[in-house]
Design a protein around this motif. Structure first.
Motif, PDB file in Angstrom:
ATOM      1  N   LYS A   1     -39.081   5.661  60.179  1.00 35.37           N
ATOM      2  CA  LYS A   1     -38.025   5.499  59.181  1.00 35.37           C
ATOM      3  C   LYS A   1     -38.636   5.776  57.823  1.00 35.37           C
ATOM      4  O   LYS A   1     -39.650   5.191  57.453  1.00 35.37           O
ATOM      5  CB  LYS A   1     -37.481   4.067  59.218  1.00 35.37           C
ATOM      6  N   ILE A   2     -38.002   6.676  57.118  1.00 30.96           N
ATOM      7  CA  ILE A   2     -38.564   7.091  55.836  1.00 30.96           C
ATOM      8  C   ILE A   2     -37.522   6.938  54.741  1.00 30.96           C
ATOM      9  O   ILE A   2     -36.387   7.393  54.881  1.00 30.96           O
ATOM     10  CB  ILE A   2     -39.056   8.551  55.914  1.00 30.96           C
TER      11      ILE A   2
ATOM     12  N   LYS B   1     -35.472   7.759  51.636  1.00 34.76           N
ATOM     13  CA  LYS B   1     -35.032   9.069  51.145  1.00 34.76           C
ATOM     14  C   LYS B   1     -35.867   9.608  49.993  1.00 34.76           C
ATOM     15  O   LYS B   1     -36.085  10.801  49.877  1.00 34.76           O
ATOM     16  CB  LYS B   1     -33.576   8.993  50.706  1.00 34.76           C
TER      17      LYS B   1
ATOM     18  N   THR C   1     -38.105  16.517  54.832  1.00 33.23           N
ATOM     19  CA  THR C   1     -38.332  16.056  56.197  1.00 33.23           C
ATOM     20  C   THR C   1     -38.840  17.203  57.065  1.00 33.23           C
ATOM     21  O   THR C   1     -39.704  17.024  57.905  1.00 33.23           O
ATOM     22  CB  THR C   1     -37.020  15.494  56.782  1.00 33.23           C
TER      23      THR C   1
ATOM     24  N   GLU D   1     -35.988   9.308  60.831  1.00 30.04           N
ATOM     25  CA  GLU D   1     -34.708   8.752  60.419  1.00 30.04           C
ATOM     26  C   GLU D   1     -34.802   8.426  58.932  1.00 30.04           C
ATOM     27  O   GLU D   1     -35.667   7.665  58.502  1.00 30.04           O
ATOM     28  CB  GLU D   1     -34.409   7.486  61.222  1.00 30.04           C
ATOM     29  N   GLU D   2     -33.921   9.012  58.167  1.00 36.98           N
ATOM     30  CA  GLU D   2     -33.958   8.747  56.732  1.00 36.98           C
ATOM     31  C   GLU D   2     -33.160   7.493  56.417  1.00 36.98           C
ATOM     32  O   GLU D   2     -32.036   7.325  56.872  1.00 36.98           O
ATOM     33  CB  GLU D   2     -33.371   9.932  55.961  1.00 36.98           C
TER      34      GLU D   2
ATOM     35  N   ARG E   1     -34.029  12.008  45.901  1.00 33.14           N
ATOM     36  CA  ARG E   1     -35.324  12.686  45.898  1.00 33.14           C
ATOM     37  C   ARG E   1     -35.798  13.056  44.507  1.00 33.14           C
ATOM     38  O   ARG E   1     -36.967  12.991  44.198  1.00 33.14           O
ATOM     39  CB  ARG E   1     -35.245  13.949  46.748  1.00 33.14           C
TER      40      ARG E   1
END
Ligand SMILES: [Zn+2]
Length: 115
Positions: free
Chosen positions: A32-33, A35, A41, A65-66, A84
């Protein structure tokens, strides 16, 4: 490049956890990252696929998974989502006294292994 560092740490953590549990092969790595943590990605997966070669994760897929990144302003207490291209400034009052509340960084969510 930021993604190289992130991909390296995901791979290292996954390999360490896999070995630590007595398994010899990693099948899937789910992360899990936040955003705002990665520029791309796609770039992260690309780098991961290059780094995994020759390791026990050579057959592994990186599933990303964002998750939303949220920030909070210390001046007006406003909460907002961080994208971002976020420039560490409160969208409500313009203050640069903001902190990231959640979704900051990378979290290893699931590791599928095989002996
Ligand atoms: Zn504010």
């Amino acid at each position: 490049m930021h993604e190289v560092y992130i991909a390296e740490s995901i791979l290292e953590t996954a390999i360490w956890k896999c070995r630590d549990s007595g398994f010899g092969q990693i099948k899937n790595i789910k992360v899990k990252i936040g955003k705002a943590s990665v520029v791309s990605t796609e770039a992260l997966i690309f780098v991961f696929d290059a780094l995994k070669i020759g390791s026990i994760a050579s057959e592994a897929s990186l599933i990303v998974e964002e998750i939303p990144t949220t920030g909070c302003c210390k001046t007006c207490n406003g909460e907002f989502s961080v994208d971002r291209d976020f420039i560490f400034q409160c969208p409500c009052c313009g203050s640069d006294s903001v902190i990231i509340k959640s979704g900051n960084g990378v979290e290893l969510a699931e590791l599928e292994v095989e002996s």
